[in-house]
Design a protein around this motif. Structure first.
Motif, PDB file in Angstrom:
ATOM      1  N   ASP A 161       0.800  -1.242   0.000  1.00 20.36           N
ATOM      2  CA  ASP A 161       0.000   0.000   0.000  1.00 20.36           C
ATOM      3  C   ASP A 161       0.821   1.274   0.000  1.00 20.36           C
ATOM      4  O   ASP A 161       0.394   2.301   0.548  1.00 20.36           O
ATOM      5  N   VAL A 162       2.002   1.221  -0.567  1.00 19.62           N
ATOM      6  CA  VAL A 162       2.814   2.433  -0.639  1.00 19.62           C
ATOM      7  C   VAL A 162       2.392   3.234  -1.876  1.00 19.62           C
ATOM      8  O   VAL A 162       2.359   2.702  -2.993  1.00 19.62           O
ATOM      9  N   GLN A 163       2.077   4.519  -1.642  1.00 21.84           N
ATOM     10  CA  GLN A 163       1.705   5.380  -2.773  1.00 21.84           C
ATOM     11  C   GLN A 163       2.985   5.846  -3.475  1.00 21.84           C
ATOM     12  O   GLN A 163       3.940   6.251  -2.813  1.00 21.84           O
ATOM     13  N   ILE A 164       2.983   5.803  -4.831  1.00 24.04           N
ATOM     14  CA  ILE A 164       4.212   6.131  -5.563  1.00 24.04           C
ATOM     15  C   ILE A 164       4.125   7.519  -6.194  1.00 24.04           C
ATOM     16  O   ILE A 164       3.156   7.851  -6.883  1.00 24.04           O
ATOM     17  N   ARG A 165       5.148   8.302  -5.952  1.00 20.58           N
ATOM     18  CA  ARG A 165       5.324   9.564  -6.683  1.00 20.58           C
ATOM     19  C   ARG A 165       6.637   9.423  -7.439  1.00 20.58           C
ATOM     20  O   ARG A 165       7.491   8.621  -7.055  1.00 20.58           O
ATOM     21  N   GLY A 166       6.825  10.183  -8.520  1.00 19.79           N
ATOM     22  CA  GLY A 166       8.071   9.997  -9.260  1.00 19.79           C
ATOM     23  C   GLY A 166       8.397  11.159 -10.177  1.00 19.79           C
ATOM     24  O   GLY A 166       7.566  12.037 -10.447  1.00 19.79           O
ATOM     25  N   CYS A 167       9.645  11.132 -10.669  1.00 19.78           N
ATOM     26  CA  CYS A 167      10.072  12.142 -11.642  1.00 19.78           C
ATOM     27  C   CYS A 167       9.470  11.769 -13.014  1.00 19.78           C
ATOM     28  O   CYS A 167       8.890  10.688 -13.172  1.00 19.78           O
ATOM     29  N   GLN A 168       9.648  12.647 -14.001  1.00 20.55           N
ATOM     30  CA  GLN A 168       9.085  12.410 -15.350  1.00 20.55           C
ATOM     31  C   GLN A 168       9.519  11.050 -15.887  1.00 20.55           C
ATOM     32  O   GLN A 168       8.711  10.310 -16.444  1.00 20.55           O
ATOM     33  N   GLN A 169      10.802  10.724 -15.707  1.00 22.18           N
ATOM     34  CA  GLN A 169      11.366   9.468 -16.214  1.00 22.18           C
ATOM     35  C   GLN A 169      10.683   8.263 -15.577  1.00 22.18           C
ATOM     36  O   GLN A 169      10.374   7.297 -16.244  1.00 22.18           O
ATOM     37  N   THR A 170      10.466   8.370 -14.264  1.00 18.70           N
ATOM     38  CA  THR A 170       9.826   7.262 -13.528  1.00 18.70           C
ATOM     39  C   THR A 170       8.424   7.019 -14.082  1.00 18.70           C
ATOM     40  O   THR A 170       7.986   5.874 -14.221  1.00 18.70           O
ATOM     41  N   TYR A 209       7.818   4.469 -16.740  1.00 16.62           N
ATOM     42  CA  TYR A 209       7.722   3.059 -16.333  1.00 16.62           C
ATOM     43  C   TYR A 209       6.482   2.792 -15.484  1.00 16.62           C
ATOM     44  O   TYR A 209       5.926   1.711 -15.515  1.00 16.62           O
ATOM     45  N   VAL A 210       6.125   3.783 -14.680  1.00 19.15           N
ATOM     46  CA  VAL A 210       5.003   3.588 -13.737  1.00 19.15           C
ATOM     47  C   VAL A 210       3.915   4.594 -14.099  1.00 19.15           C
ATOM     48  O   VAL A 210       3.901   5.729 -13.625  1.00 19.15           O
ATOM     49  N   LYS A 211       3.004   4.157 -14.963  1.00 20.83           N
ATOM     50  CA  LYS A 211       2.027   5.086 -15.554  1.00 20.83           C
ATOM     51  C   LYS A 211       1.122   5.749 -14.517  1.00 20.83           C
ATOM     52  O   LYS A 211       0.720   6.892 -14.685  1.00 20.83           O
ATOM     53  N   ASP A 212       0.780   4.994 -13.455  1.00 22.26           N
ATOM     54  CA  ASP A 212      -0.185   5.576 -12.507  1.00 22.26           C
ATOM     55  C   ASP A 212       0.483   6.330 -11.356  1.00 22.26           C
ATOM     56  O   ASP A 212      -0.181   6.712 -10.389  1.00 22.26           O
ATOM     57  N   ALA A 213       1.806   6.537 -11.412  1.00 26.43           N
ATOM     58  CA  ALA A 213       2.473   7.290 -10.332  1.00 26.43           C
ATOM     59  C   ALA A 213       2.104   8.769 -10.445  1.00 26.43           C
ATOM     60  O   ALA A 213       1.777   9.266 -11.525  1.00 26.43           O
ATOM     61  N   ILE A 214       2.174   9.451  -9.301  1.00 27.90           N
ATOM     62  CA  ILE A 214       1.881  10.897  -9.287  1.00 27.90           C
ATOM     63  C   ILE A 214       3.190  11.637  -9.553  1.00 27.90           C
ATOM     64  O   ILE A 214       4.226  11.260  -8.992  1.00 27.90           O
TER      65      ILE A 214
END
Ligand SMILES: NC(=O)C1=CN([C@@H]2O[C@H](COP(=O)(O)OP(=O)(O)OC[C@H]3O[C@@H](n4cnc5c(N)ncnc54)[C@H](OP(=O)(O)O)[C@@H]3O)[C@@H](O)[C@H]2O)C=CC1
Ligand SMILES: N[C@@H](CCC(=O)OP(=O)(O)O)C(=O)O
Length: 421
Positions: free
Chosen positions: A289-298, A301-306
């Protein structure tokens, strides 16, 4: 209490604490250890009372809508009470730092000079709503011959009152001046401002808490301060990392206890390993249940990240949230950490000796790790028995503060009539 009454009340506690320092500094080791053993026993015997007081604090916090990760920090259960009791015993097994000779020298004129370890005196600690901290600080303060003025988080006031009662009873049974441990019972924050002005009575102030608290204390204290800063900790996964090890460390450092300051908030990944590790890492995070945030590059790979904002990189989430950034090399990782980190705990996972050496040398933090979880930045884990906090400043002490951190030194000089010419 009215403002005038609070001032009088806090001044009285500080004056009494100071008066007790003369008795506490000269206690022998057996008496101090006896206190620790009595307290350990009382904690176990009083489990029911402690849990009942803690339940009322937790219930009140739930009604106020306090987040579950903060409630976890407030909670005392059977396991945590046993841990507190064991912590008292662990401190009793440690060597008494007071009176040890740091170095000695005989000068050509016959003077014998000894540098000895002595207590700081009377310590004021303002800390978060984590009741085990009340016990940890007290045990370290008494074993290192100091008096202490405690100001805990208001959300656990009932739990702290029960714990302080046990401390006072244990001091009495061990025939130690009870005034050595003073607890500020009011939850009115103006008490802190009075405390910060007691330069004549208090030798050092240690604030444990949010950036707001640290700023307030540093800006308003008349007394020297040891800062224990927030934890915006990073894990850097190098291109040479062992993927299995990196996953294990990332999961532990983020999810084992997300509410504490040594958990990671950010994962930096070398661009050459991103395609191997990002998908399994995010999968493991999501399972927990960890919510993912990321840079543009991330986000590629992870389409639903914020998308992480500039503010995110500075932030300590204290929760099941992580921000991931793909970096082009080790240099970018180190610059990012030195710019956005809080100088608490930083880790690299790598199989490359030179990269590890460079990371450990160039990252400016109180604890730097190679191939291990940042969760170990803790007095207990470092073998100090307990901790007063984790200093993120450079003066006096840095990192987890145990017994020696609560001491200073004194030169003791023996002569036989020498005079300076
Ligand atoms: N490096 C380390 O060793 C540690 C770091 N931390 C960091 O602390 C933070 C969590 O602590 P948090 O629960 O937010 O603690 P807070 O800063 O909210 O509270 C800590 C204590 O300070 C008091 N306080 C806070 N602000 C003020 C103020 N302006 N004036 C007077 N008193 C004040 C609180 O009183 P009240 O009860 O009234 O709110 C409480 O007793 C995290 O960022 C964590 O990383 C925490 C512990 C150890
Ligand atoms: N000593 C702790 C970490 C430091 C700490 O107390 O932090 P916090 O929970 O933010 O008050 C531990 O690892 O258990």
């Amino acid at each position: 209490m009215e403002t005038g009454e609070i001032k009088e009340y806090v001044e009285k506690l500080c004056r009494e604490g100071k008066e007790s320092t003369y008795n506490i500094a000269s206690l022998d080791t057996n008496t101090k250890n006896n206190f620790l053993n009595i307290l350990s026993k009382k904690l176990i015997e009083s489990e029911k009372n402690i849990i009942s007081a803690n339940a009322s604090d937790i219930e009140a916090a739930r009604q106020r809508g306090i987040s579950s990760s903060l409630i976890d920090r407030m909670l005392l259960d059977h396991k945590r009470i046993v841990q507190m009791a064991e912590g008292c015993k662990k401190v009793s097994y440690l060597p008494d730092p007071i009176g040890s000779v740091i170095f000695g020298v005989k000068r050509p004129n016959g003077l014998e000079i000894y540098c000895k370890r002595v207590p700081l005196g009377c310590i004021g600690v303002i800390y978060e709503a984590r009741p085990n901290v009340t016990i940890e600080i007290t045990t370290l303060a008494i074993k290192s011959g100091n008096a202490v003025i405690l100001k805990g988080g208001s959300e656990v006031i009932s739990t702290n009152k029960v714990l302080v009662e046990l401390i006072k009873e244990s001091l009495k049974e061990a025939e130690i001046d009870e005034r050595a441990v003073q607890f500020i019972e009011t939850t009115d924050r103006s008490a802190v401002d009075v405390l910060l002005k007691q330069r004549g009575f208090i030798d050092v102030i240690i604030p444990r808490g949010s950036e707001g608290l640290i700023k307030h204390v540093v800006e308003n204290s008349y007394i020297p301060v040891i800062e224990t800063g927030i934890g915006n900790c990073h894990l850097y996964i190098d291109e040479s990392a062992n993927v299995e090890m990196a996953l294990k460390i990332a999961i532990n450092a983020k999810t084992q206890r997300p509410s504490v300051c040594n958990s990671i908030e950010k994962v930096l990944i070398h661009k050459n390993i991103a395609s191997n590790i990002l998908v399994p890492l995010v999968m493991e995070f999501k399972k927990r249940d960890v919510q993912i945030r990321g840079c543009q590059q991330t986000l590629k790979y992870v389409k639903d990240a914020i998308l992480a904002t500039e503010e995110d990189w500075y932030k300590e989430y204290h929760d099941l949230i992580v921000a991931i950034k793909i970096v082009k090399d080790l240099r970018e990782a180190i610059s990012h950490i030195n710019k956005y980190g809080s100088k608490h705990s930083e880790a690299i996972v790598s199989e490359n000796y030179s990269s590890i050496r460079r990371f450990l040398r160039d990252v400016d933090a109180s604890a730097v790790y190679a191939n291990a979880s940042t969760r170990f930045t803790d007095g207990g884990e470092f073998g100090f028995g307990a901790e007063v906090g984790i200093s993120t400043q450079k003066l006096h002490v840095r990192g987890p503060m145990g017994l020696e951190a609560l001491t200073t030194m004194k030169y003791v000089i023996f002569g036989n009539g020498q005079i300076r010419t």
